[in-house]
Design an enzyme around this catalytic site. Structure first.
Site, PDB file in Angstrom:
ATOM      1  N   ASN A 126       0.850  -1.186   0.000  1.00 34.86           N
ATOM      2  CA  ASN A 126       0.000   0.000   0.000  1.00 34.86           C
ATOM      3  C   ASN A 126       0.884   1.233   0.000  1.00 34.86           C
ATOM      4  OD1 ASN A 126      -2.691  -0.976   0.183  1.00 34.86           O
ATOM      5  ND2 ASN A 126      -2.317  -1.538   2.308  1.00 34.86           N
ATOM      6  N   PRO A 141      -5.671 -11.303   8.167  1.00 33.38           N
ATOM      7  CA  PRO A 141      -6.448 -11.061   9.393  1.00 33.38           C
ATOM      8  C   PRO A 141      -6.620  -9.555   9.612  1.00 33.38           C
ATOM      9  CG  PRO A 141      -4.214 -11.830   9.908  1.00 33.38           C
ATOM     10  CD  PRO A 141      -4.363 -11.912   8.422  1.00 33.38           C
ATOM     11  N   ASP A 142      -7.751  -9.172  10.179  1.00 33.34           N
ATOM     12  CA  ASP A 142      -7.958  -7.767  10.553  1.00 33.34           C
ATOM     13  C   ASP A 142      -7.367  -7.597  11.955  1.00 33.34           C
ATOM     14  OD1 ASP A 142      -8.943  -5.309  11.537  1.00 33.34           O
ATOM     15  OD2 ASP A 142     -10.588  -5.377  10.095  1.00 33.34           O
TER      16      ASP A 142
END
Ligand code: C5P
Length: 397
Positions: free
Chosen positions: A209, A305-306
């Site tokens: 990102n 996973p969050d």
């Protein structure tokens, strides 16, 4: 302008690190501080008073017989007008003299006569620093309530390597800011994530990102400044760890998840600023994929996973704060995210306002509603966010 209105007396004693004190004056003045420089006789052999005068915009005091003070009381009046007396560099001889309460030159007399706090930044050869006499003097000063910044370890002007280097000007500035910051998170343990994650496709390629890490690093520094013990789990960024912050460097979302989950239960506050990749590559190739072998690769993605939601779900877990970078509908999306992840506070920003740059615009959303913060530098916003967290967690009224 974190130091606006603060009055500092900077004492400069003799040592090669005196040239770094010139840069320190520049940094302090840039943050809005009023800096009055006083130099020992020895210091003038390394840097001229003219340099400090030009940078501070004030005449430099050199001895206690200076006729500019109307009452001839420079040694008393200079520190009486100050919020802080900082001596950088502080030589071994100077530390010895002030630990013994001597008053044999302007700086030592100022120290003895002061009614403001004192910080010293030692700078000397490593053997002088390690000498039991110096260690004894520094221990005495600490016992007397004097703050000691550094020294750092590393290459020395004399060619030796070891402890005794003066901290860099930016580190000293951080020390001064720490000194003035209200200690709203004293005794709290704060865990943060920052930066992007990097999800490997093969040995050299990956998915990531866009995130400079600057907001997360600024929040970590602000938490530290507020007195917290701070651990920063950071994806790959081109930033130095903030002074006094423990950094755990990670690459992928799974690494970040493991590093956070190992520390979350022992934390009081968790602030997730990282731009975590939502997906990772199911089967990253161990070697570099070749363009001419096997055609265009099909990359299967699986969900990461969050991390924030998982920490928020820990029974008795830390107070959780999230970030929501959106390109539109900030309030609706940020509030939705806050409720979905079951976190008490989320800081939202529009990506076009803050990405990669030094300034940002944040809106805080909590149970009480919406709190827009005026546009400001990431450092100022970070401090305001920490103040808000301190209020919500009951440290300040
Ligand atoms: O779900 P979304 O990525 O939009 O939420 C952003 C917030 O959740 C940020 O605080 C981010 O650090 C955190 N997050 C996380 N783990 C993920 C994705 C996001 O901790 N896998």
């Amino acid at each position: 302008m974190e130091l606006k209105g603060k009055r500092l007396v900077l004492g400069v004693t003799g040592g090669i690190a005196a040239y770094k004190a010139a840069e320190l004056v520049r940094l302090l003045v840039r943050e809005g501080a009023e800096v009055q420089v006083a130099m020992s006789e020895g210091a003038t052999h390394f840097v001229t008073p003219t340099t400090f005068q030009a940078l501070s915009g004030r005449p430099v005091y050199l001895d206690q017989w200076d006729a500019r003070m109307p009452n001839a009381m420079a040694h008393i009046d200079l520190s009486r007008q100050a919020d802080l007396l900082l001596v950088a560099p502080a030589s071994a001889d100077f530390l010895a003299r002030i630990s013994a309460g001597m008053a044999d030159d302007l700086l030592a007399t100022m120290v003895l006569a002061r009614d403001c706090p004192l910080l010293v930044a030692p700078a000397m050869n490593r053997q002088m620093w390690e000498n039991p006499a110096t260690q004894r003097n520094v221990a005495q000063l600490v016992a007397d309530g004097v703050g000691v910044l550094g020294p750092a370890s590393g290459a020395q002007a004399c060619g030796e390597v070891g402890p005794g280097r003066m901290l860099e000007p930016a580190e000293l500035l951080a020390g001064v800011m720490d000194f003035f910051a209200p200690k709203t998170l004293a005794g709290r343990r704060v865990l943060l994530t920052a930066g992007p994650t990097f999800e490997a496709i093969d040995a050299v390629r990956g998915i990531t990102n866009l995130s400079s890490g600057r907001m997360g690093y600024a929040v970590a520094a602000a938490a530290r400044r507020a007195g917290a013990a701070v651990t920063l789990v950071s994806g790959p960024v081109a930033l130095d760890a903030p002074v006094g912050v423990e950094r755990v460097a990670v690459q992928s979302a799974l690494d970040m998840h493991a590093a956070v989950m190992a520390r979350a239960a022992a934390s009081d506050i968790f602030i997730a600023v990282a731009a975590v990749a939502d997906y990772r590559v199911a089967r990253p190739a161990a070697h570099k994929l070749k363009k001419d072998e096997g055609g265009v690769p099909a990359i299967e993605l699986i969900e990461n996973p969050d991390i924030l939601a998982e920490v928020a779900a820990l029974p008795g877990g830390p107070f959780c704060v999230g970030f929501a970078a959106e390109s539109q509908n900030l309030e609706a999306y940020a509030q939705k995210k806050r409720l979905k992840k079951k976190i008490p506070l989320i800081a939202g920003n529009l990506m076009q306002d803050g990405f990669g740059g030094s300034d940002n615009r944040l809106v805080l959303f909590d149970d009480q509603g919406t709190h827009p913060l005026p546009p400001a530098s990431k450092e100022v916003l970070a401090r305001q966010l920490i103040e808000h967290i301190a209020r919500l967690t009951g440290e300040i009224a």
